[in-house]
Scaffold this motif. Structure first.
Motif, short mmCIF file in Angstrom:
data_model
loop_
_atom_site.label_atom_id
_atom_site.label_comp_id
_atom_site.label_asym_id
_atom_site.label_seq_id
_atom_site.Cartn_x
_atom_site.Cartn_y
_atom_site.Cartn_z
N MET A 1 6.76 10.24 15.29
CA MET A 1 6.77 10.13 14.07
C MET A 1 5.98 9.02 13.52
O MET A 1 6.12 7.94 14.10
CB MET A 1 8.25 9.99 13.30
N THR A 2 4.99 9.06 12.50
CA THR A 2 4.16 8.24 12.25
C THR A 2 4.82 7.65 10.75
O THR A 2 5.28 8.39 10.28
CB THR A 2 2.77 8.60 11.98
N GLU A 3 4.86 6.26 10.77
CA GLU A 3 5.47 5.81 9.48
C GLU A 3 4.30 5.03 8.91
O GLU A 3 3.38 4.05 9.25
CB GLU A 3 6.53 4.61 10.06
N TYR A 4 4.37 5.24 7.51
CA TYR A 4 3.65 4.52 6.47
C TYR A 4 4.19 3.70 5.58
O TYR A 4 5.51 4.15 5.05
CB TYR A 4 2.67 5.57 5.77
N ILE A 5 3.75 2.48 5.00
CA ILE A 5 4.55 1.90 4.37
C ILE A 5 3.69 1.59 3.02
O ILE A 5 2.49 1.29 3.09
CB ILE A 5 5.05 0.42 4.60
N MET A 6 4.32 1.86 1.73
CA MET A 6 3.68 2.03 0.51
C MET A 6 4.25 0.70 -0.24
O MET A 6 5.67 0.66 -0.50
CB MET A 6 3.70 3.29 -0.17
N ARG A 7 3.58 -0.22 -0.41
CA ARG A 7 3.83 -1.43 -1.21
C ARG A 7 3.47 -1.31 -2.89
O ARG A 7 4.12 -2.31 -3.63
CB ARG A 7 3.35 -2.78 -0.77
N SER A 8 2.91 -0.16 -3.38
CA SER A 8 2.33 -0.06 -4.61
C SER A 8 1.97 1.45 -4.91
O SER A 8 1.85 2.25 -4.04
CB SER A 8 1.46 -0.83 -5.01
N GLU A 9 1.75 1.83 -5.99
CA GLU A 9 1.26 3.10 -6.50
C GLU A 9 0.01 3.16 -5.89
O GLU A 9 -0.58 4.30 -5.61
CB GLU A 9 1.63 3.52 -7.92
N ALA A 10 -0.92 2.07 -5.80
CA ALA A 10 -2.16 2.19 -5.41
C ALA A 10 -2.25 2.66 -3.94
O ALA A 10 -3.03 3.25 -3.64
CB ALA A 10 -3.00 0.97 -5.61
N ASP A 11 -1.15 2.00 -3.05
CA ASP A 11 -0.94 2.71 -1.59
C ASP A 11 -0.62 4.01 -1.74
O ASP A 11 -1.22 4.95 -0.69
CB ASP A 11 0.19 1.61 -1.07
N THR A 12 0.28 4.49 -2.49
CA THR A 12 0.49 6.01 -2.46
C THR A 12 -0.73 6.82 -2.90
O THR A 12 -0.89 7.82 -2.21
CB THR A 12 1.73 6.18 -3.63
N ALA A 13 -1.42 6.26 -3.86
CA ALA A 13 -2.72 6.89 -4.45
C ALA A 13 -3.70 7.25 -3.05
O ALA A 13 -4.31 8.21 -2.97
CB ALA A 13 -3.35 6.12 -5.41
N GLU A 14 -3.92 6.10 -2.32
CA GLU A 14 -4.69 6.06 -1.10
C GLU A 14 -4.31 6.94 -0.27
O GLU A 14 -5.18 7.88 0.23
CB GLU A 14 -4.91 4.73 -0.70
N PHE A 15 -3.08 6.78 0.08
CA PHE A 15 -2.42 7.84 1.15
C PHE A 15 -2.61 9.39 0.91
O PHE A 15 -3.01 10.03 1.52
CB PHE A 15 -0.97 7.45 1.38
N GLY A 16 -2.12 9.52 -0.58
CA GLY A 16 -2.35 11.01 -0.96
C GLY A 16 -3.63 11.46 -0.83
O GLY A 16 -3.97 12.64 -0.65
N LYS A 17 -4.75 10.65 -1.44
CA LYS A 17 -6.21 11.14 -1.21
C LYS A 17 -6.58 11.33 0.06
O LYS A 17 -7.42 12.29 0.49
CB LYS A 17 -7.00 10.13 -2.15
N LYS A 18 -6.34 10.39 1.03
CA LYS A 18 -6.69 10.64 2.48
C LYS A 18 -5.99 11.95 2.83
O LYS A 18 -6.46 12.73 3.87
CB LYS A 18 -6.37 9.34 3.12
N LEU A 19 -4.66 12.19 2.63
CA LEU A 19 -4.10 13.43 3.14
C LEU A 19 -4.73 14.68 2.53
O LEU A 19 -4.97 15.62 3.20
CB LEU A 19 -2.71 13.35 2.87
N ALA A 20 -5.08 14.71 1.44
CA ALA A 20 -5.76 15.66 0.68
C ALA A 20 -6.91 16.13 1.81
O ALA A 20 -7.23 17.22 1.77
CB ALA A 20 -6.09 15.45 -0.64
N ASP A 21 -7.81 15.06 2.12
CA ASP A 21 -9.02 15.23 2.92
C ASP A 21 -8.82 16.04 4.38
O ASP A 21 -9.47 16.74 4.48
CB ASP A 21 -9.68 14.18 3.31
N GLU A 22 -7.52 15.90 4.55
CA GLU A 22 -7.15 16.36 6.01
C GLU A 22 -6.58 17.94 5.87
O GLU A 22 -6.51 18.46 6.82
CB GLU A 22 -6.07 15.55 6.86
#
Length: 139
Positions: A1-22
């Motif tokens: 299991m891969t773990e990602y830590i979001m410290r801000s909404e900007a982190d969530t935005a970046e993660f969500g957009k990268k995930l969308a690309d995949e």
């Protein structure tokens, strides 16, 4: 299991957009977490990454919202109000999995029996620091 830590909404935005690309046609993404852990917020950023221009809202009372303006359709489910996995059959959840889009299911643990084996799951939890989120992914 891969773990990602979001410290801000900007982190969530970046993660969500990268995930969308995949994500690709037919992918099912299950989001699991308590109230307020960011399930709809993450969905909003995935939708943005898919190029969806409609406003993303929680489908709490409608069960599913459909968005068609992006590179792939997005079917956004909220299983919180479903009393059992059998209710997912009644709303036709499984039929959406084969409609050529991305299916995102909030409260996916409530309908685990109907999820395909290859569903991507994200366990969303509050972190130790205020405002911090931890996303544990099965992909």
């Amino acid at each position: 299991m891969t773990e990602y830590i979001m410290r801000s909404e900007a982190d969530t935005a970046e993660f969500g957009k990268k995930l969308a690309d995949e994500l690709k046609e037919g992918d099912v993404l299950g989001l699991i977490g308590d109230l307020g852990t960011g399930k709809t917020t993450l969905t909003k950023y995935i939708a943005e990454g898919l190029g969806i221009t409609e406003t993303i809202t929680s489908p709490t009372f409608t069960i599913v919202n459909e968005y068609h303006s992006g590179r792939l359709p997005l079917f956004h489910f909220d299983a919180y109000r479903l009393e059992a996995a059998g209710d997912a059959f009644e709303v036709g959840m499984e039929e959406y999995f084969d409609r050529g889009g991305i299916s995102i299911i909030e409260w996916a643990d409530m309908v685990a029996e109907v999820l395909p084996e290859d569903a991507k799951l994200i366990l969303m939890e509050d972190g130790e620091e205020e405002g911090e989120r931890i996303y544990r992914c099965t992909f």
